[in-house]
Design a protein around this motif. Structure first.
Motif, short mmCIF file in Angstrom:
data_model
loop_
_atom_site.label_atom_id
_atom_site.label_comp_id
_atom_site.label_asym_id
_atom_site.label_seq_id
_atom_site.Cartn_x
_atom_site.Cartn_y
_atom_site.Cartn_z
N PHE A 211 0.85 -1.18 0.00
CA PHE A 211 0.00 0.00 0.00
C PHE A 211 0.89 1.23 0.00
N ASP A 212 0.67 2.15 -0.88
CA ASP A 212 1.40 3.43 -0.95
C ASP A 212 2.90 3.23 -1.08
N GLU A 213 3.33 2.97 -2.30
CA GLU A 213 4.74 2.69 -2.57
C GLU A 213 5.65 3.90 -2.31
N LYS A 214 5.09 5.07 -2.12
CA LYS A 214 5.90 6.27 -1.87
C LYS A 214 5.93 6.63 -0.38
N SER A 215 5.44 5.74 0.44
CA SER A 215 5.38 6.02 1.88
C SER A 215 6.77 6.08 2.50
N ASN A 216 6.81 6.60 3.70
CA ASN A 216 8.07 6.69 4.42
C ASN A 216 7.78 6.46 5.89
N LYS A 217 8.62 5.71 6.57
CA LYS A 217 8.43 5.45 7.99
C LYS A 217 9.47 6.17 8.83
N SER A 218 10.12 7.15 8.25
CA SER A 218 11.16 7.88 8.98
C SER A 218 11.11 9.36 8.65
N LEU A 219 11.53 10.17 9.61
CA LEU A 219 11.67 11.61 9.43
C LEU A 219 12.97 12.03 10.08
N ILE A 220 13.48 13.15 9.70
CA ILE A 220 14.61 13.77 10.37
C ILE A 220 14.14 15.13 10.84
N TYR A 221 14.39 15.43 12.12
CA TYR A 221 13.97 16.71 12.68
C TYR A 221 15.19 17.46 13.19
N GLU A 222 15.42 18.64 12.63
CA GLU A 222 16.50 19.49 13.12
C GLU A 222 15.94 20.28 14.29
N ALA A 223 16.36 19.91 15.49
CA ALA A 223 15.89 20.57 16.70
C ALA A 223 16.73 21.81 16.99
N PHE A 224 16.24 22.62 17.91
CA PHE A 224 16.96 23.83 18.29
C PHE A 224 18.34 23.50 18.83
N ASN A 225 18.44 22.36 19.54
CA ASN A 225 19.71 22.00 20.18
C ASN A 225 20.23 20.63 19.74
N GLY A 226 19.83 20.18 18.56
CA GLY A 226 20.32 18.88 18.11
C GLY A 226 19.68 18.41 16.82
N LEU A 227 19.86 17.15 16.54
CA LEU A 227 19.33 16.54 15.33
C LEU A 227 18.77 15.17 15.69
N LEU A 228 17.54 14.88 15.24
CA LEU A 228 16.88 13.63 15.60
C LEU A 228 16.39 12.89 14.36
N ALA A 229 16.58 11.57 14.38
CA ALA A 229 15.96 10.67 13.40
C ALA A 229 14.78 10.03 14.12
N ILE A 230 13.61 10.06 13.47
CA ILE A 230 12.39 9.53 14.07
C ILE A 230 11.82 8.48 13.12
N SER A 231 11.66 7.25 13.59
CA SER A 231 11.09 6.17 12.77
C SER A 231 9.95 5.53 13.55
N TYR A 232 9.06 4.87 12.81
CA TYR A 232 7.96 4.18 13.49
C TYR A 232 7.74 2.81 12.88
N ARG A 233 7.08 1.97 13.67
CA ARG A 233 6.59 0.69 13.19
C ARG A 233 5.17 0.54 13.72
N GLY A 234 4.34 -0.16 12.97
CA GLY A 234 2.97 -0.37 13.42
C GLY A 234 1.99 0.41 12.56
N LYS A 235 1.10 1.09 13.21
CA LYS A 235 -0.02 1.77 12.57
C LYS A 235 0.43 2.72 11.47
N ALA A 236 -0.06 2.48 10.26
CA ALA A 236 0.36 3.27 9.10
C ALA A 236 -0.38 4.59 8.97
N PHE A 237 -1.56 4.70 9.58
CA PHE A 237 -2.36 5.92 9.50
C PHE A 237 -2.87 6.28 10.89
N ILE A 238 -2.82 7.55 11.23
CA ILE A 238 -3.38 8.06 12.47
C ILE A 238 -4.35 9.17 12.11
#
Length: 154
Positions: free
Chosen positions: A32-59
């Motif tokens: 389902f949705d071949e262009k989906s992504n389960k990860s984001l990168i967030y540039e925080a004020f004081n750092g850098l975070l990689a955010i990934s998920y598993r499980g529920k595809a839609f909220i």
């Protein structure tokens, strides 16, 4: 099922997982949705975070990665015109608008906690956050897992 592999050392942080979203249609698992992504990168004020998920595809009817992005930036407007989003830049170029790493974690915990349990009837959701943050002129590793398990999971 997604497996998120995270390696965090003082010199390097790597996070890997798959992108494929699947759904059960008449007892068969289909892509389902071949262009989906389960990860984001967030540039925080004081750092850098990689955010990934598993499980529920839609909220709340939105792809989970987009839902996460919207929780971190309430002014984010994700196009609804059918545009394919391969990447989405949330930054406005003004660092004062960015959340701190600790605030990112707090916002995601609170946002997930506020969801109705019915959101997780069929599947749970695990969000893995890793990266670096500057704290008292030192660099610290961040490695957090937030889990909202399905009531059907024992």
């Amino acid at each position: 099922m997604t497996l998120i592999i995270t390696l965090a050392t003082p010199m390097l942080i790597v996070q890997a997982g798959d992108r494929l979203l699947t759904q059960n249609v008449n007892g068969r698992t289909q892509q389902f949705d071949e262009k989906s992504n389960k990860s984001l990168i967030y540039e925080a004020f004081n750092g850098l975070l990689a955010i990934s998920y598993r499980g529920k595809a839609f909220i709340q009817g939105k792809p989970t990665d987009e839902w996460i992005a919207e929780q971190l930036n309430s002014h984010l407007k994700i196009p609804s015109d059918g545009t394919d989003l391969w990447s989405l830049q949330m930054a406005t170029g003004r660092p004062c608008n960015l959340l701190t790493c600790d605030r990112v974690i707090k916002v995601l915990r609170e946002s997930l906690s506020s969801l109705a349990k019915s959101e997780f009837i069929q599947t749970g959701l695990t969000v893995v956050i890793t990266g670096w943050k500057e704290k008292k002129k030192r660099i610290e590793n961040v490695l957090i897992e937030i889990t909202s398990e399905s009531p059907l999971v024992s």
